[in-house]
Design a protein around this motif. Structure first.
Motif, short mmCIF file in Angstrom:
data_model
loop_
_atom_site.label_atom_id
_atom_site.label_comp_id
_atom_site.label_asym_id
_atom_site.label_seq_id
_atom_site.Cartn_x
_atom_site.Cartn_y
_atom_site.Cartn_z
N UNK A 1 0.82 -1.21 0.00
CA UNK A 1 0.00 0.00 0.00
C UNK A 1 0.86 1.27 0.00
N UNK A 2 0.32 2.34 -0.58
CA UNK A 2 1.06 3.59 -0.68
C UNK A 2 1.47 4.12 0.69
N UNK A 3 0.66 3.89 1.69
CA UNK A 3 1.00 4.38 3.03
C UNK A 3 2.12 3.59 3.69
N UNK A 4 2.65 2.60 2.96
CA UNK A 4 3.82 1.86 3.42
C UNK A 4 5.02 2.07 2.50
N UNK A 5 4.84 2.83 1.43
CA UNK A 5 5.90 3.02 0.42
C UNK A 5 6.78 4.22 0.73
N UNK A 6 8.05 4.07 0.41
CA UNK A 6 8.95 5.20 0.36
C UNK A 6 8.73 5.85 -1.00
N UNK A 7 8.47 7.15 -1.02
CA UNK A 7 8.09 7.85 -2.25
C UNK A 7 9.16 8.87 -2.63
N UNK A 8 9.50 8.89 -3.90
CA UNK A 8 10.44 9.88 -4.44
C UNK A 8 9.69 10.85 -5.32
N UNK A 9 10.25 12.02 -5.47
CA UNK A 9 9.68 13.05 -6.31
C UNK A 9 10.56 13.18 -7.55
N UNK A 10 9.92 13.23 -8.73
CA UNK A 10 10.63 13.40 -10.00
C UNK A 10 9.97 14.54 -10.74
N UNK A 11 10.75 15.52 -11.14
CA UNK A 11 10.21 16.66 -11.89
C UNK A 11 10.99 16.86 -13.18
N UNK A 12 10.26 17.16 -14.26
CA UNK A 12 10.91 17.46 -15.54
C UNK A 12 10.94 18.97 -15.80
N UNK A 13 10.81 19.76 -14.75
CA UNK A 13 10.79 21.21 -14.88
C UNK A 13 12.18 21.84 -14.81
N UNK A 14 13.22 21.02 -14.80
CA UNK A 14 14.58 21.56 -14.75
C UNK A 14 15.00 22.01 -13.36
N UNK A 15 14.41 21.40 -12.33
CA UNK A 15 14.73 21.76 -10.95
C UNK A 15 16.08 21.20 -10.56
N UNK A 16 16.85 21.98 -9.80
CA UNK A 16 18.15 21.53 -9.30
C UNK A 16 18.57 22.44 -8.15
N UNK A 17 19.57 22.01 -7.42
CA UNK A 17 20.14 22.83 -6.36
C UNK A 17 20.86 24.01 -6.99
N UNK A 18 20.82 25.15 -6.35
CA UNK A 18 21.50 26.33 -6.88
C UNK A 18 22.99 26.08 -7.04
N UNK A 19 23.56 25.25 -6.18
CA UNK A 19 25.00 24.98 -6.26
C UNK A 19 25.36 23.97 -7.36
N UNK A 20 24.36 23.28 -7.91
CA UNK A 20 24.60 22.32 -9.00
C UNK A 20 24.83 23.04 -10.33
N UNK A 21 25.47 22.32 -11.23
CA UNK A 21 25.61 22.84 -12.58
C UNK A 21 24.22 22.92 -13.22
#
Length: 169
Positions: free
Chosen positions: A45-65
């Motif tokens: 069940x979803x309430x037992x899953x570890x969930x990751x977030x994936x975005x195709x909006x070009x999100x990244x850390x400011x310190x990343x390239x």
């Protein structure tokens, strides 16, 4: 970002907003049509899953390239975004979407606080410590399919991630 890329970005956003049918036909002409829905069955069940977030909006850390938006083929690479970042740590690099609002409020394209709340409310098991930022709008998806996706899948399997929320850009 080069001036040529800025002009390309503005033109593509204007074109896509005013000629949606033509834009869709142009941008999707290389895609294979799948007549059956994608099937994903959770092993628990979803309430037992570890969930990751994936975005195709070009999100990244400011310190990343930043993503290479000046490359006509697009940037097929991905960036790892830890769950413990603040909104001030994030930025967006993309030419096919207007990034003004996402830069001022990254949760529009990367809703980490909302997923943290879902975990606190017991709606998901937990939030993964690693999440993924991709740069969408890549017309030739071969490198994404052959290189990036297998690497992300391996990362997710190694982290025990049971589900991923995709936020398109």
């Amino acid at each position: 970002m080069k001036m040529k890329t800025k002009i390309k970005s503005k033109m593509s956003r204007t074109f896509s907003g005013n000629f949606t049918g033509a834009y869709k036909k142009f941008t999707m002409s290389h895609m294979k049509e799948h007549t059956s829905p994608a099937e994903a069955i959770l092993s628990k069940p979803l309430n037992e899953c570890k969930v990751a977030l994936v975005s195709t909006a070009g999100i990244h850390l400011k310190r990343d390239e930043p993503f290479e938006v000046d490359n006509p083929a697009g940037d097929h690479t991905f960036r790892i975004v830890p769950s413990d970042v603040t909104e001030q740590d994030l930025t967006v690099t993309h030419i096919y979407i207007d990034t003004k609002f996402a830069k001022s409020d990254p949760t529009i394209v990367f809703p980490l606080p909302q997923l943290k709340q879902a975990a606190a409310d017991g709606k998901i098991g937990s939030l993964s410590s690693i999440n993924i930022g991709l740069n969408g709008g890549i017309l030739d998806t071969a490198l994404v399919e052959q290189e990036s996706i297998p690497k992300v899948v391996e990362l997710f399997l190694n982290e025990g991630i049971g589900a991923a929320l995709l936020v398109p850009g």
